[in-house]
Design a protein around this motif. Structure first.
Motif, PDB file in Angstrom:
ATOM      1  N   VAL A  91       0.730  -1.219  -0.179  1.00  0.00           N
ATOM      2  CA  VAL A  91       0.141  -0.059   0.200  1.00  0.00           C
ATOM      3  C   VAL A  91       0.924   1.180  -0.271  1.00  0.00           C
ATOM      4  O   VAL A  91       0.680   2.257  -0.652  1.00  0.00           O
ATOM      5  CB  VAL A  91      -0.788  -0.028   1.103  1.00  0.00           C
ATOM      6  CG1 VAL A  91      -1.558   1.517   1.422  1.00  0.00           C
ATOM      7  CG2 VAL A  91      -1.924  -1.108   0.875  1.00  0.00           C
ATOM      8  N   PHE A  92       1.837   1.353   0.776  1.00  0.00           N
ATOM      9  CA  PHE A  92       2.854   2.309   0.820  1.00  0.00           C
ATOM     10  C   PHE A  92       3.525   2.496  -0.523  1.00  0.00           C
ATOM     11  O   PHE A  92       3.526   3.653  -1.041  1.00  0.00           O
ATOM     12  CB  PHE A  92       3.976   2.194   1.892  1.00  0.00           C
ATOM     13  CG  PHE A  92       4.953   3.345   1.954  1.00  0.00           C
ATOM     14  CD1 PHE A  92       4.726   4.542   2.510  1.00  0.00           C
ATOM     15  CD2 PHE A  92       6.203   3.060   1.425  1.00  0.00           C
ATOM     16  CE1 PHE A  92       5.756   5.620   2.682  1.00  0.00           C
ATOM     17  CE2 PHE A  92       7.210   4.285   1.336  1.00  0.00           C
ATOM     18  CZ  PHE A  92       6.613   5.320   2.259  1.00  0.00           C
ATOM     19  N   THR A  93       4.057   1.600  -1.093  1.00  0.00           N
ATOM     20  CA  THR A  93       4.432   1.669  -2.316  1.00  0.00           C
ATOM     21  C   THR A  93       3.677   2.121  -3.556  1.00  0.00           C
ATOM     22  O   THR A  93       4.075   3.058  -4.324  1.00  0.00           O
ATOM     23  CB  THR A  93       5.000   0.131  -2.892  1.00  0.00           C
ATOM     24  OG1 THR A  93       5.998  -0.279  -1.957  1.00  0.00           O
ATOM     25  CG2 THR A  93       5.932   0.477  -4.135  1.00  0.00           C
ATOM     26  N   LEU A  94       2.306   1.465  -3.619  1.00  0.00           N
ATOM     27  CA  LEU A  94       1.381   2.148  -4.377  1.00  0.00           C
ATOM     28  C   LEU A  94       1.295   3.740  -4.210  1.00  0.00           C
ATOM     29  O   LEU A  94       0.805   4.301  -5.264  1.00  0.00           O
ATOM     30  CB  LEU A  94       0.232   1.501  -4.384  1.00  0.00           C
ATOM     31  CG  LEU A  94       0.341  -0.147  -4.936  1.00  0.00           C
ATOM     32  CD1 LEU A  94      -0.961  -0.825  -4.827  1.00  0.00           C
ATOM     33  CD2 LEU A  94       0.679  -0.318  -6.285  1.00  0.00           C
ATOM     34  N   GLY A  95       0.927   4.079  -2.993  1.00  0.00           N
ATOM     35  CA  GLY A  95       0.790   5.496  -2.683  1.00  0.00           C
ATOM     36  C   GLY A  95       1.719   6.173  -3.209  1.00  0.00           C
ATOM     37  O   GLY A  95       1.660   7.436  -3.687  1.00  0.00           O
ATOM     38  N   MET A  96       3.222   5.802  -3.013  1.00  0.00           N
ATOM     39  CA  MET A  96       4.094   6.694  -3.562  1.00  0.00           C
ATOM     40  C   MET A  96       4.132   6.777  -5.165  1.00  0.00           C
ATOM     41  O   MET A  96       4.658   7.732  -5.542  1.00  0.00           O
ATOM     42  CB  MET A  96       5.726   6.159  -3.358  1.00  0.00           C
ATOM     43  CG  MET A  96       5.976   6.413  -1.648  1.00  0.00           C
ATOM     44  SD  MET A  96       5.813   7.932  -1.186  1.00  0.00           S
ATOM     45  CE  MET A  96       7.199   8.615  -2.017  1.00  0.00           C
ATOM     46  N   VAL A  97       3.900   5.711  -5.707  1.00  0.00           N
ATOM     47  CA  VAL A  97       3.876   5.902  -7.234  1.00  0.00           C
ATOM     48  C   VAL A  97       2.706   6.675  -7.521  1.00  0.00           C
ATOM     49  O   VAL A  97       2.970   7.346  -8.561  1.00  0.00           O
ATOM     50  CB  VAL A  97       3.602   4.119  -7.850  1.00  0.00           C
ATOM     51  CG1 VAL A  97       3.061   4.142  -9.100  1.00  0.00           C
ATOM     52  CG2 VAL A  97       4.689   3.130  -7.644  1.00  0.00           C
ATOM     53  N   LEU A 157       3.978  10.137  -7.340  1.00  0.00           N
ATOM     54  CA  LEU A 157       4.979  10.384  -8.305  1.00  0.00           C
ATOM     55  C   LEU A 157       4.203  10.859  -9.878  1.00  0.00           C
ATOM     56  O   LEU A 157       4.433  11.582 -10.506  1.00  0.00           O
ATOM     57  CB  LEU A 157       5.879   9.437  -8.443  1.00  0.00           C
ATOM     58  CG  LEU A 157       7.117   9.055  -7.330  1.00  0.00           C
ATOM     59  CD1 LEU A 157       7.979   8.177  -7.533  1.00  0.00           C
ATOM     60  CD2 LEU A 157       7.826  10.475  -7.334  1.00  0.00           C
ATOM     61  N   PHE A 158       3.072   9.916  -9.761  1.00  0.00           N
ATOM     62  CA  PHE A 158       2.302  10.243 -11.220  1.00  0.00           C
ATOM     63  C   PHE A 158       1.759  11.692 -11.113  1.00  0.00           C
ATOM     64  O   PHE A 158       1.707  12.334 -12.103  1.00  0.00           O
ATOM     65  CB  PHE A 158       1.213   9.147 -11.238  1.00  0.00           C
ATOM     66  CG  PHE A 158       0.494   9.181 -12.486  1.00  0.00           C
ATOM     67  CD1 PHE A 158       0.952   9.207 -13.850  1.00  0.00           C
ATOM     68  CD2 PHE A 158      -0.835   9.336 -12.395  1.00  0.00           C
ATOM     69  CE1 PHE A 158       0.292   9.067 -14.880  1.00  0.00           C
ATOM     70  CE2 PHE A 158      -1.628   9.581 -13.604  1.00  0.00           C
ATOM     71  CZ  PHE A 158      -1.229   9.328 -14.984  1.00  0.00           C
ATOM     72  N   VAL A 159       0.901  11.815  -9.894  1.00  0.00           N
ATOM     73  CA  VAL A 159       0.246  13.201  -9.707  1.00  0.00           C
ATOM     74  C   VAL A 159       1.293  14.291 -10.023  1.00  0.00           C
ATOM     75  O   VAL A 159       1.311  15.405 -10.752  1.00  0.00           O
ATOM     76  CB  VAL A 159      -0.099  13.266  -8.382  1.00  0.00           C
ATOM     77  CG1 VAL A 159      -0.664  14.610  -8.234  1.00  0.00           C
ATOM     78  CG2 VAL A 159      -1.414  12.368  -8.370  1.00  0.00           C
TER      79      VAL A 159
END
Length: 164
Positions: free
Chosen positions: A37-43, A46-48
């Motif tokens: 979940v943390f990794t997906l949040g960081m991705v 970064l996309f935003v």
């Protein structure tokens, strides 16, 4: 003299002993899920960032390049073609209501490459100065969004933001 404390451990019951490995597995799964979940949040963050800032920087550079090429072409009229190639600058769009800095170089074509640099001219419509409708398309969101505030324009005395 110091008193020594002695800790006496009671033996664990078989039921408690059986639960320990299951508890460790559950904790490991929860920890793994948390990392995902943390990794997906960081991705996602970064996309935003890419959409809001980096894509705009790239688009601004492309718009500046198109403007320089168009200015050079207008200074050297011998290089002007009858029909511009896709991606060539063909006109400048200015909307004084949006401020003195609202000037965009309009590119020929409405494909992704042209619209990434700014507004694009629909090739099937009239060229600037020709009889007929000159149609322009562009982004309202992302890539510097030349038409974000289009709804703020007044038409025929309509109230600000109104439709005529």
């Amino acid at each position: 003299m110091s008193a020594q404390h002695r800790v006496v451990e009671r033996p664990l019951s078989p039921a408690t002993r059986a639960l320990r490995p299951a508890g460790r597995r559950i904790r490991a799964r929860v920890r793994g899920a948390g990392e995902v979940v943390f990794t997906l949040g960081m991705v996602l963050l970064l996309f935003v960032f890419y959409l809001l800032y980096f894509a705009d920087w790239i688009s601004a550079a492309k718009q500046r390049e198109a403007t320089v090429k168009l200015d050079e072409q207008w200074r050297n009229p011998r290089a002007i073609l009858d029909r511009p190639l896709p991606g060539d600058g063909i006109a400048k769009l200015s909307v004084p209501v949006f401020g003195p800095d609202f000037v965009w170089t309009v590119l020929q074509g409405t494909d992704q490459v042209a619209l990434a640099a700014g507004p694009g001219h629909y090739p099937d419509t009239a060229m600037p100065g020709e009889p007929g409708n000159f149609s322009v398309g562009g982004h309202r969101v992302a890539q510097r969004s030349p038409f974000t505030h289009l709804t703020l324009l007044r038409s025929c005395g309509a109230p600000l933001g109104g439709r005529a």
